[in-house]
Design an enzyme around this catalytic site. Sequence first.
Site: not given
Ligand code: GLA
Length: 661
Positions: A145, A298
């Site tokens: 991210e 995710e």
């Molecule tokens: C983001 C991150 C993950 C985790 C999630 C939940 O999407 O990529 O590593 O931290 O949030 O917090």
Amino acid sequence: MMMIHYGACYYPEHWTGEQAKSHIPLMQKAGFNVVRMGEFAWSKFEPEPGRYRFEWLDPVIKALHEAGIATVLGTPTCVPPPWVIYKYPHILQVDREGRTRHPGSRCHACKNAPEFRFLSEQITQTLARHYAEVEGVIGWQTDNEFGCHNTTRCYCGQCEKAFRDWLVKKYGDVSAVNEAWGTAFWSSEYRQWHEISVPRKMPTGCNPGHWLDFARFSSDTAVQFHKTQYGLLKSICPKHFVTHNFMGRFPEVDYYALSEYVDFAAWDNYPDAAGDAMETAYAHEITRSFKGRYWVMEEKSGPTGDADSGLLGEQPEPGEIRRWAWQSVANGADGICYFRWRACLTGAEQYWHGILDHDGVPRRRYAEVRKTGEELRAVATALDGTVIKAPVAVLRSFDILWSLERQPGAPGFSYDQHCFDLYRAVRRSGHNCDIVQAAADFSRYKVVLAPSLTLVDEDLATRLDAFVQGGGTLVLTPQSGTRTPTNAMTDKTLPGLLAELVGIAVEEVRPYFHGQTHQIQFRQGSLDGQTCAVSVWIELLRCTTAQPLAEYVDGAAQSRPAITCNSRGKGSVYYLGVFLARDVLERFIAGLLPEFAVKDIPDGVEVSQRRGPQGRLVFLINHTRERKSLTLPGQYPELLSGETVGPKIAISANGVLVLKA
Ligand code: GLA
């Protein structure tokens, strides 16, 4: 046969062998065929400078592989371990106010720090070499991210130097920077490159040209950092794919530019159960539009638990995890990894749950994930080769996001929210919608909506004109054509370079600060006779070649056109000098779109279509907690129940139907 990649984000480094004993058998039972691992594990991979360890992960990859579960690895560069910071303290990011972004969580390193770049390349290369031929490994996610936690823009000395280098490349000569930014204003003329700084916190607003170039540079920093990893991974592991997990509508990194260096895009989806499901659809379609294919890297599978606020999020109601997963597939996703496999016992995200709770006991969320996996496998053949082909596009430009971030013009105006409002109107009619950049090939679409298209150059104006002349329908909204690509205001009568195409002159603009409203009335078209209130910002238009479609009926603007339509070549251009209320906007946009077979789609029900050589799959998803009814144009086989349904159908709360059309 089409295979949806289905699995979870897994962190073997969080578990002892004893604790992890049941993990792989449970994953297998859930029908998983993929996990993502390693993206935060730099200190495990390289516990000391240059000493690499793989024995903590390799047996896990092997065991997963033997269980039929493939591995996607993350390059762990989002969190350099403490030894890196101890050795090179100056690689820490600095915020706009000059404060250090301290280590101890993540995303704290500056991507323009030479040592950090070097170490990132080294760890990426080392991992790539080690895993290039390891069975089970199928691909990579770079970093994690980019820009998360407000870290796209760093204001440290290394960034300042890199920014100057970036400007030298772009402008060649410092006088060209002065000209582009208009530095004669407030005595900012630069004589030398080293006089230019990054736009730190100032007594008041900074030069818009300076700001836009810094936003572009910051985005480019992430793109270049990713591109380096992409190059290394592709050359060392040619059999593996490379992607990155985007953040949906995140506005700070130009994902179109980044997507040039991914095999497919991916994003992280944390829907708000009580929120507007179209917001989630918007993020899905943004991500799908980059490459046509994408994964949800995710996917929410439990209560969230924000590291910053320390709050435990809402528990997903039964049926919501399944609904979100199907929404992903309905919008074109080919892969879903739930976040995370099991809630961690330690660390800042203790509250961020996954499929399993802290105790690792499979409960109803696990059962729902398993059932969804079974359903996905059951429709795999029907999904084979299907993709989304949208007849409509919304133009959403990162340059405009950045420009209007600093200067929204109208109080409370959000460009992205405005793009979303138009997108939502399209989806409410049943059509899918691409989200494209200004450089897109518009000829692929019947209708292009270009909200608040402020930054326009000759090339864009010419291509939009060609699109319309060729038979396309173009919709423009307030503030169009107001600026040049350097973020200067145009010296032409508005809408600037678009004036001839639109067939109007904007005579006056009025942002409202005290809730003033006007009434407009439609004089033609599908909304003929309808009146509605407009506020926030209005523009008084004068038609040159366009026809008025709606006029103001009160106040100083009375009888002035508020919405116009210009016929040009084989197509038409609509200009909205107002922001329409959601329901009116929906009906207005529906009148411009191609006919859609399913009519009167109830609010909260999403319709999406994947098309392939064997026909069309129509997904109907009820995002509400009530039963919804609608009428289909005929009878269709429904693939999840195996029954034939229609024309009248009811969809239960959280219900999903997959029709073969
Ligand atoms: C983001 C991150 C993950 C985790 C999630 C939940 O999407 O990529 O590593 O931290 O949030 O917090």
